[in-house]
Motif scaffolding. Sequence first.
Motif, PDB file in Angstrom:
ATOM      1  N   LYS A  25       0.837  -1.206   0.000  1.00  0.00           N
ATOM      2  CA  LYS A  25       0.000   0.000   0.000  1.00  0.00           C
ATOM      3  C   LYS A  25       0.871   1.255   0.000  1.00  0.00           C
ATOM      4  CE  LYS A  25      -3.049   2.428   3.217  1.00  0.00           C
ATOM      5  NZ  LYS A  25      -3.744   2.324   4.500  1.00  0.00           N
ATOM      6  N   TYR A  26       1.910   1.268   0.856  1.00  0.00           N
ATOM      7  CA  TYR A  26       2.740   2.462   0.962  1.00  0.00           C
ATOM      8  C   TYR A  26       3.759   2.575  -0.161  1.00  0.00           C
ATOM      9  CZ  TYR A  26       0.362   3.316   5.271  1.00  0.00           C
ATOM     10  OH  TYR A  26      -0.623   3.576   6.180  1.00  0.00           O
ATOM     11  N   THR A  27       4.260   1.460  -0.677  1.00  0.00           N
ATOM     12  CA  THR A  27       5.156   1.559  -1.841  1.00  0.00           C
ATOM     13  C   THR A  27       4.378   2.033  -3.067  1.00  0.00           C
ATOM     14  OG1 THR A  27       4.891  -0.800  -2.294  1.00  0.00           O
ATOM     15  CG2 THR A  27       6.836  -0.154  -1.040  1.00  0.00           C
ATOM     16  N   ASP A  28       3.132   1.565  -3.220  1.00  0.00           N
ATOM     17  CA  ASP A  28       2.287   2.038  -4.318  1.00  0.00           C
ATOM     18  C   ASP A  28       1.964   3.517  -4.167  1.00  0.00           C
ATOM     19  OD1 ASP A  28       2.329  -0.482  -5.414  1.00  0.00           O
ATOM     20  OD2 ASP A  28       0.305  -1.026  -4.751  1.00  0.00           O
ATOM     21  N   PHE A  29       1.741   3.967  -2.936  1.00  0.00           N
ATOM     22  CA  PHE A  29       1.454   5.383  -2.692  1.00  0.00           C
ATOM     23  C   PHE A  29       2.635   6.253  -3.121  1.00  0.00           C
ATOM     24  CE2 PHE A  29       1.192   9.199  -0.007  1.00  0.00           C
ATOM     25  CZ  PHE A  29      -0.101   9.609  -0.305  1.00  0.00           C
ATOM     26  N   ILE A  30       3.841   5.787  -2.838  1.00  0.00           N
ATOM     27  CA  ILE A  30       5.041   6.533  -3.249  1.00  0.00           C
ATOM     28  C   ILE A  30       5.112   6.604  -4.769  1.00  0.00           C
ATOM     29  CG2 ILE A  30       7.571   6.462  -3.310  1.00  0.00           C
ATOM     30  CD1 ILE A  30       7.428   5.256  -0.459  1.00  0.00           C
ATOM     31  N   LYS A  31       4.935   5.459  -5.421  1.00  0.00           N
ATOM     32  CA  LYS A  31       5.025   5.411  -6.885  1.00  0.00           C
ATOM     33  C   LYS A  31       3.932   6.242  -7.549  1.00  0.00           C
ATOM     34  CE  LYS A  31       7.121   0.842  -6.761  1.00  0.00           C
ATOM     35  NZ  LYS A  31       6.884  -0.608  -6.964  1.00  0.00           N
ATOM     36  N   ASP A  32       2.725   6.213  -7.002  1.00  0.00           N
ATOM     37  CA  ASP A  32       1.603   6.959  -7.579  1.00  0.00           C
ATOM     38  C   ASP A  32       1.781   8.468  -7.457  1.00  0.00           C
ATOM     39  OD1 ASP A  32       0.447   4.531  -8.178  1.00  0.00           O
ATOM     40  OD2 ASP A  32      -0.990   4.576  -6.510  1.00  0.00           O
ATOM     41  N   ASN A  33       2.606   8.903  -6.510  1.00  0.00           N
ATOM     42  CA  ASN A  33       2.824  10.335  -6.308  1.00  0.00           C
ATOM     43  C   ASN A  33       4.176  10.802  -6.843  1.00  0.00           C
ATOM     44  OD1 ASN A  33       0.479  11.547  -4.651  1.00  0.00           O
ATOM     45  ND2 ASN A  33       0.851   9.551  -3.740  1.00  0.00           N
ATOM     46  N   GLY A  34       4.736  10.069  -7.787  1.00  0.00           N
ATOM     47  CA  GLY A  34       5.952  10.512  -8.463  1.00  0.00           C
ATOM     48  C   GLY A  34       7.247  10.122  -7.785  1.00  0.00           C
ATOM     49  N   GLY A  35       7.197   9.266  -6.790  1.00  0.00           N
ATOM     50  CA  GLY A  35       8.403   8.838  -6.103  1.00  0.00           C
ATOM     51  C   GLY A  35       8.945   7.534  -6.667  1.00  0.00           C
ATOM     52  N   VAL A  36      10.120   7.157  -6.196  1.00  0.00           N
ATOM     53  CA  VAL A  36      10.776   5.930  -6.625  1.00  0.00           C
ATOM     54  C   VAL A  36      11.217   5.167  -5.383  1.00  0.00           C
ATOM     55  CG1 VAL A  36      12.748   4.963  -7.875  1.00  0.00           C
ATOM     56  CG2 VAL A  36      11.621   7.034  -8.720  1.00  0.00           C
ATOM     57  N   VAL A  37      10.839   3.899  -5.289  1.00  0.00           N
ATOM     58  CA  VAL A  37      11.278   3.057  -4.185  1.00  0.00           C
ATOM     59  C   VAL A  37      12.652   2.512  -4.531  1.00  0.00           C
ATOM     60  CG1 VAL A  37      10.822   0.955  -2.875  1.00  0.00           C
ATOM     61  CG2 VAL A  37       8.933   2.450  -3.526  1.00  0.00           C
ATOM     62  N   VAL A  38      13.643   2.821  -3.689  1.00  0.00           N
ATOM     63  CA  VAL A  38      15.013   2.382  -3.929  1.00  0.00           C
ATOM     64  C   VAL A  38      15.242   1.003  -3.321  1.00  0.00           C
ATOM     65  CG1 VAL A  38      17.449   2.918  -3.510  1.00  0.00           C
ATOM     66  CG2 VAL A  38      15.832   4.763  -3.998  1.00  0.00           C
ATOM     67  N   HIS A  39      14.814   0.824  -2.079  1.00  0.00           N
ATOM     68  CA  HIS A  39      15.033  -0.448  -1.388  1.00  0.00           C
ATOM     69  C   HIS A  39      14.063  -0.550  -0.224  1.00  0.00           C
ATOM     70  CE1 HIS A  39      17.273  -3.936   0.001  1.00  0.00           C
ATOM     71  NE2 HIS A  39      17.292  -3.425   1.222  1.00  0.00           N
ATOM     72  N   GLU A  40      13.588  -1.761   0.015  1.00  0.00           N
ATOM     73  CA  GLU A  40      12.766  -1.984   1.201  1.00  0.00           C
ATOM     74  C   GLU A  40      13.280  -3.209   1.932  1.00  0.00           C
ATOM     75  OE1 GLU A  40       8.629  -3.397   0.665  1.00  0.00           O
ATOM     76  OE2 GLU A  40       9.008  -3.080  -1.456  1.00  0.00           O
ATOM     77  N   ASN A  41      13.170  -3.163   3.260  1.00  0.00           N
ATOM     78  CA  ASN A  41      13.705  -4.222   4.096  1.00  0.00           C
ATOM     79  C   ASN A  41      12.761  -4.478   5.269  1.00  0.00           C
ATOM     80  OD1 ASN A  41      15.308  -6.035   5.425  1.00  0.00           O
ATOM     81  ND2 ASN A  41      16.895  -4.577   5.980  1.00  0.00           N
ATOM     82  N   PRO A  42      11.924  -5.520   5.167  1.00  0.00           N
ATOM     83  CA  PRO A  42      11.075  -5.854   6.315  1.00  0.00           C
ATOM     84  C   PRO A  42      11.887  -6.600   7.365  1.00  0.00           C
ATOM     85  CG  PRO A  42      10.578  -7.275   4.441  1.00  0.00           C
ATOM     86  CD  PRO A  42      11.634  -6.320   3.998  1.00  0.00           C
ATOM     87  N   TRP A  43      12.028  -6.007   8.531  1.00  0.00           N
ATOM     88  CA  TRP A  43      12.799  -6.626   9.611  1.00  0.00           C
ATOM     89  C   TRP A  43      11.994  -7.688  10.341  1.00  0.00           C
ATOM     90  CZ3 TRP A  43      15.563  -2.140  12.615  1.00  0.00           C
ATOM     91  CH2 TRP A  43      16.513  -1.540  11.776  1.00  0.00           C
ATOM     92  N   GLY A  44      10.685  -7.559  10.334  1.00  0.00           N
ATOM     93  CA  GLY A  44       9.842  -8.524  11.027  1.00  0.00           C
ATOM     94  C   GLY A  44       9.589  -8.119  12.469  1.00  0.00           C
ATOM     95  N   LEU A  45       9.261  -9.106  13.281  1.00  0.00           N
ATOM     96  CA  LEU A  45       8.865  -8.872  14.672  1.00  0.00           C
ATOM     97  C   LEU A  45      10.088  -8.628  15.556  1.00  0.00           C
ATOM     98  CD1 LEU A  45       6.295  -8.886  16.467  1.00  0.00           C
ATOM     99  CD2 LEU A  45       6.851 -11.261  16.996  1.00  0.00           C
ATOM    100  N   LYS A  46      10.100  -7.493  16.244  1.00  0.00           N
ATOM    101  CA  LYS A  46      11.188  -7.122  17.154  1.00  0.00           C
ATOM    102  C   LYS A  46      10.588  -6.580  18.450  1.00  0.00           C
ATOM    103  CE  LYS A  46      14.600  -7.452  14.097  1.00  0.00           C
ATOM    104  NZ  LYS A  46      15.616  -8.437  14.195  1.00  0.00           N
ATOM    105  N   SER A  47      11.363  -6.650  19.516  1.00  0.00           N
ATOM    106  CA  SER A  47      10.945  -6.076  20.794  1.00  0.00           C
ATOM    107  C   SER A  47      11.068  -4.560  20.741  1.00  0.00           C
ATOM    108  CB  SER A  47      11.820  -6.605  21.920  1.00  0.00           C
ATOM    109  OG  SER A  47      11.617  -7.980  22.095  1.00  0.00           O
TER     110      SER A  47
END
Length: 118
Positions: A25-47
Amino acid sequence: MNNYELMVIFTPVLSDDDFKTAQKKYTDFIKDNGGVVVHENPWGLKSLAYPIQKKTTGLYWVLEYQAPSTFNEQFKIQMLRDENILRHMFTALDKYAVEYNGKKRSGVPTGTEKAIEG
């Protein structure tokens, strides 16, 4: 276009599918508003360092992107409306941070590692 890094902490009650849907949802929002996703990294569950809304864990997600400087205000409004987000933080990256992140992703030594003697 400016370079930014975004860290988001989602509520830990999300399923894997919901977590991936929120990321898309948020990567699409960036792309739809003229942005470019360079890299994404889901860390997962953390304390968490301290409880937020009576939760002690969270699903972490780090995103590096390029967007116009006026974009972050619209993006912030979208994230504040999302009940699944506990916290978020934008960081503007200078050219050195962008270069460092690129080297780190590609596995090139960045000079900050300590030699292991043994």
